[in-house]
Design a protein around this motif. Structure first.
Motif, PDB file in Angstrom:
ATOM      1  N   UNK A  56      38.370  40.849  43.674  1.00 31.69           N
ATOM      2  CA  UNK A  56      38.686  39.420  43.714  1.00 31.69           C
ATOM      3  C   UNK A  56      39.997  39.231  42.963  1.00 31.69           C
ATOM      4  N   UNK A 113      43.319  36.533  41.930  1.00 29.13           N
ATOM      5  CA  UNK A 113      43.883  35.181  41.878  1.00 29.13           C
ATOM      6  C   UNK A 113      45.388  35.307  41.742  1.00 29.13           C
ATOM      7  N   UNK A 167      47.814  41.820  36.445  1.00 31.87           N
ATOM      8  CA  UNK A 167      48.962  42.415  37.127  1.00 31.87           C
ATOM      9  C   UNK A 167      50.245  41.880  36.518  1.00 31.87           C
ATOM     10  N   UNK A 212      32.793  48.062  47.291  1.00 28.67           N
ATOM     11  CA  UNK A 212      33.848  47.952  46.287  1.00 28.67           C
ATOM     12  C   UNK A 212      34.395  46.531  46.340  1.00 28.67           C
ATOM     13  N   UNK A 213      33.874  45.700  45.481  1.00 24.97           N
ATOM     14  CA  UNK A 213      34.281  44.302  45.536  1.00 24.97           C
ATOM     15  C   UNK A 213      35.548  44.089  44.741  1.00 24.97           C
ATOM     16  N   UNK A 236      37.883  35.749  34.299  1.00 25.47           N
ATOM     17  CA  UNK A 236      38.761  35.683  35.464  1.00 25.47           C
ATOM     18  C   UNK A 236      39.199  34.236  35.710  1.00 25.47           C
ATOM     19  N   UNK A 257      28.624  47.838  39.704  1.00 25.21           N
ATOM     20  CA  UNK A 257      27.737  46.782  40.150  1.00 25.21           C
ATOM     21  C   UNK A 257      26.299  47.101  39.800  1.00 25.21           C
ATOM     22  N   UNK A 275      49.278  38.107  38.520  1.00 22.18           N
ATOM     23  CA  UNK A 275      48.003  37.789  39.153  1.00 22.18           C
ATOM     24  C   UNK A 275      46.916  38.515  38.376  1.00 22.18           C
ATOM     25  N   UNK A 276      45.693  38.193  38.690  1.00 22.31           N
ATOM     26  CA  UNK A 276      44.578  38.808  37.976  1.00 22.31           C
ATOM     27  C   UNK A 276      43.543  39.241  39.006  1.00 22.31           C
ATOM     28  N   UNK A 277      42.922  40.386  38.770  1.00 30.45           N
ATOM     29  CA  UNK A 277      41.943  40.910  39.730  1.00 30.45           C
ATOM     30  C   UNK A 277      40.684  41.337  38.993  1.00 30.45           C
ATOM     31  N   UNK A 278      39.560  41.052  39.612  1.00 28.61           N
ATOM     32  CA  UNK A 278      38.271  41.494  39.097  1.00 28.61           C
ATOM     33  C   UNK A 278      37.670  42.375  40.173  1.00 28.61           C
ATOM     34  N   UNK A 279      37.280  43.590  39.822  1.00 27.76           N
ATOM     35  CA  UNK A 279      36.735  44.454  40.854  1.00 27.76           C
ATOM     36  C   UNK A 279      35.523  45.197  40.314  1.00 27.76           C
ATOM     37  N   UNK A 280      34.674  45.640  41.247  1.00 29.85           N
ATOM     38  CA  UNK A 280      33.484  46.378  40.859  1.00 29.85           C
ATOM     39  C   UNK A 280      33.100  47.315  41.976  1.00 29.85           C
ATOM     40  N   UNK A 281      33.034  48.589  41.666  1.00 21.34           N
ATOM     41  CA  UNK A 281      32.538  49.562  42.626  1.00 21.34           C
ATOM     42  C   UNK A 281      31.022  49.634  42.513  1.00 21.34           C
ATOM     43  N   UNK A 282      30.397  50.525  43.294  1.00 23.21           N
ATOM     44  CA  UNK A 282      28.936  50.612  43.277  1.00 23.21           C
ATOM     45  C   UNK A 282      28.360  50.902  41.884  1.00 23.21           C
TER      46      UNK A 282
END
Lengths: 196, 565
Positions: A130, A132, B517, A127-128, B539, B507, B497-504
């Motif tokens: 990232x 900022x 946020x 679970x990546x 992002x 991905x 703030x800003x977040x980039x996420x990826x689960x399995x």
């Protein structure tokens, strides 16, 4: 009515960053690597990893959690003789072993990077994530130390913004480094302070 | 009028001196509860109280009402009988008197000790009798000012002013103030907060005086109205002046009661949105609660058909709840108005209890237009916002406050968003994108949003075509949802703030999820699906632009710029 005492608020915002960043810029000739807006000086660091010793904290933590769950299941088995509890205990232990096997990679995946205007944070292999966080948005920087981390001389650095969802905690930073980083970030946040 | 203004020199509440609240405040805040308790007690003991007075004033007529009282165990069941039988009448009266006096003295003291002042830096409130508290809210942290006028307070000509500051429990309430003064106080606080103070300090008293005069002009025609009745009833006698004065006060109350929610002196009188009553009722009936109503109707029908009438009674509480929800929603949406003022957007609503909220510029962290599937045939939308200092859990009033537009057409949404975010004003690129954001989806002609790859359908089979983003003029627009259509606008100058996420799963499909946020509120700006590379690029772009926009943002001190110009 008398003059307002805070007439210096805006000059502060525009002048302080320049003064504080100029020495940094001379030490960091590779600032141009960052494709951000180029008109300011960048105290950019490359990606930094957390201390390798943090692996120990994570492993001990998961061993303790696993041990408690397994013990509880086994106690349940000995008391009430529920047939499935040993299997569940075995499964939990197996999962824990696999998780611990991946732990080095997980710890290596945690990284942070101080860019010119914001802090980047990333973690996770499955679970990546990232994030900022602009320095001007930080409301406070929090240092916490768990018992194991303290024994190893490590600390967690937590960044709080006005948004609860930000949730950025950089774990496993050596204590001296954490203190230095906190002071640096608080100063940065103060010099870039925008409104809420 | 020039004679009236110096007669009330202390009316400028923002002059930096300590002021007291409206004298009826204790009654309005806690006194109603006290009266209710007294009424409850009296209603319950009514018969006994009547007998009790019979005992005192006509002892001869005592029948056997008190004869039954013999045992001391009956104290709990019949205290008044006990008092009479034990000859404690005088003590009891004394105790009641003492309690009443104590309560009145307490109210009076709490009123005396509750003072506030508005200085150029902060709004300060001191209160408490034994435990003194002194709160102060910095003017540049003010997130909004709310004025509410509950029905009872309106009868007294009082209003409640709430200064909303960032922080979970930081709101400061001035309850209650004189109704006509409240609008002036709000304007003065906002003017001080706008940062325009240093330059406009000298004209400020001149600005303050017309508001006093405006209060007088409200009252002025009313004695005129009352006079024809006064002299006709009793010409030339003393009580006539008292009568006309009473008539004037009553007339003023009536006038205030019927006055438009937005003071025409302070705001452009026409609201940019007008909601017909039919639409309010219709949208409420078709809202989320409509499902509950359908369920309830189904249960009633099943109950009637199967002759299980007892079933009906178990749902009486639920029915009452639903009806009261409908009622409160409808009355709160009536007389809705929204208008831009120099000191922010003002939203007003309410039929009997009225309220209006002023949101200064630069305080809105996210805006969301929502359309729930039942509303789609009618093209209705509602608009919600995120502002700081609004906790998610703090009840219906806060929820009402974040609901900026209860129901409106797409055109209304455009106008409201243009008010809330000046960058989205008509003619700009953002305004052009809002149209696509509301109803558009990938593949339609003239769609101005990004296109989600088709493999996103694995994760969002119904709405993947709707998911998309656009950004211009420092505003990020995120569109998603097909059952409940949502369009979120986030001014990057206030993004946290800003977040980039990826689960399995994501991905594996080469996708990611992007979240912006903002401060806590009903709006969650998220883009559930975005292509991995596009996500990385977005992002970086958003993180960079957020910093730039925040540095250039001067809307916190909106008045300062105007004063400089």
């Amino acid at each position: 009515m008398p003059e307002q005492p805070d007439q210096s608020e805006q000059p502060d915002q525009s002048e302080q960053p320049d003064q504080s960043e100029q020495p940094d810029q001379s030490e960091q000739p590779n600032a141009a690597v960052e494709p951000g807006p180029g008109h300011r000086f960048a105290p950019d660091t490359e990606w930094r990893r957390v201390s390798p010793k943090y692996l120990v904290v994570e492993v001990i933590g998961s061993i303790i959690t696993t041990a408690i769950i397994v013990a509880a299941l086994l106690v349940a088995f000995s008391l009430w003789g529920l047939w499935w509890t040993p299997w569940a205990a075995g499964a939990v232990a197996l999962i824990a072993v696999v998780a611990i096997a991946f732990e080095p990679r997980r710890v290596r995946s945690i990284g942070y990077r101080l860019r010119e205007d914001d802090l980047l944070f990333r973690r996770g292999i499955m679970f990546q994530r990232q994030v900022a966080v602009p320095y001007g948005r930080m409301q406070l920087v929090d240092i916490t130390r768990g018992p194991v981390a303290r024994a190893l001389g490590l600390a967690d650095l937590k960044f709080v913004t006005a948004a609860a969802a930000t949730a950025v905690t950089v774990p496993g930073i050596p204590e001296a480094e954490a203190d230095r980083l906190r002071d640096e970030l608080v100063a940065l946040a103060e010099s870039r302070r925008a409104g809420l | 009028m020039s004679g009236a203004a110096p007669a009330k020199p202390a009316v400028d509440l923002a002059d930096g001196e300590w002021h007291r609240l409206h004298p009826a405040s204790p009654l309005l805040r806690g006194g109603l509860v006290f009266i209710a308790i007294a009424g409850f007690v009296i209603a319950n003991l009514r018969e006994r109280v009547v007998e009790f007075f019979l005992v005192i004033f006509a002892p001869g007529q005592l029948d056997d009402g008190f004869g039954e009282w013999s045992d001391e165990n009956d104290w709990g069941r019949d205290p008044i009988g006990g008092i009479v039988a034990n000859n404690l009448v005088g003590w009891a009266l004394l105790a009641v008197l003492l309690v009443v006096v104590l309560v009145i003295v307490g109210f009076w003291l709490s009123w005396r000790m509750h003072t506030f002042r508005v200085t150029p830096e902060a709004v300060e409130v001191r209160s408490g009798i034994l435990f003194r508290s002194h709160r102060s809210a910095r003017l540049d942290r003010i997130q909004g000012i709310n004025i509410t006028r509950p029905v009872f307070a309106r009868l007294f000509g009082a209003a409640k002013l709430e200064v909303q500051v960032a922080g979970q429990s930081g709101n400061m309430q001035l309850s209650y103030l004189g109704s006509s003064l409240t609008d002036g106080l709000r304007r003065d606080i906002l003017r001080l907060a706008s940062g325009a103070r240093a330059t406009t300090q000298s004209p400020a008293p001149a600005v303050a005086l017309p508001s006093v005069a405006a209060g007088e002009t409200l009252a002025e025609p009313l004695p005129g109205l009352a006079q024809p009745a006064g002299p006709a009833a009793a010409p030339g006698t003393g009580p006539a002046t008292i009568g006309s004065r009473a008539g004037a006060i009553v007339g003023q109350r009536v006038d205030e009661f019927l006055a438009p929610e937005l003071d025409p002196e302070l705001a452009p009188p026409e609201s940019v949105v007008h909601i017909p009553v039919g639409r309010i009722v219709g949208s409420t009936l078709l809202g989320g609660a409509a499902l509950w109503m359908l369920a309830l109707a189904g249960i009633v029908i099943v109950g009637v058909v199967s002759r299980q009438l007892w079933m009906l009674f178990t749902f009486v509480p639920a029915a009452i709840g639903i009806v009261s929800y409908f009622w409160s929603r409808i009355t709160k949406s009536l007389r809705y108005s929204i208008a831009g003022t120099p000191d922010g957007v003002r939203v007003g609503y309410g039929l009997l209890s009225t309220a209006n909220h002023t949101l200064p510029p630069g305080r809105i962290h996210a805006v969301e237009a929502t359309q729930w599937v039942f509303w789609r045939p009618f093209g209705w939308w509602s608009v919600r916002i995120n502002v700081a200092g609004q906790s998610v859990t703090s009840g219906a009033e806060a929820a009402q406050r974040t609901l900026v537009l209860p129901v409106g057409t797409a055109g209304d949404v455009q106008r409201v968003i243009a008010l809330l975010l000046p960058e989205a004003a008509e003619g700009g690129p953002v305004a052009a994108q809002i149209g696509s954001g509301l109803t558009g989806r990938a593949g339609l002609d003239g769609d101005r949003f990004s296109i989600t790859p088709k493999r996103g359908a694995w994760l969002h089979p119904f709405s993947w075509r709707r998911i998309g983003w656009a950004a211009s003029d420092g505003i990020a627009l995120l569109r998603r949802g097909s059952l409940v259509r949502r369009l979120v606008l986030v001014p990057l100058a206030r993004m946290q703030s800003v977040a980039l996420s990826a689960g399995p799963l994501r991905r594996g499909l080469g996708l990611a999820e992007l979240r912006l946020h903002t401060v806590t509120g009903p709006v969650v700006p998220t883009l559930p699906i975005i292509e991995r590379e596009a996500g990385d690029a977005l992002f970086t772009h958003l993180a960079g632009e957020a910093v730039e926009r925040a540095n250039d943002d001067r809307s916190q001190h909106w008045g300062r710029e105007a004063a400089d110009a």
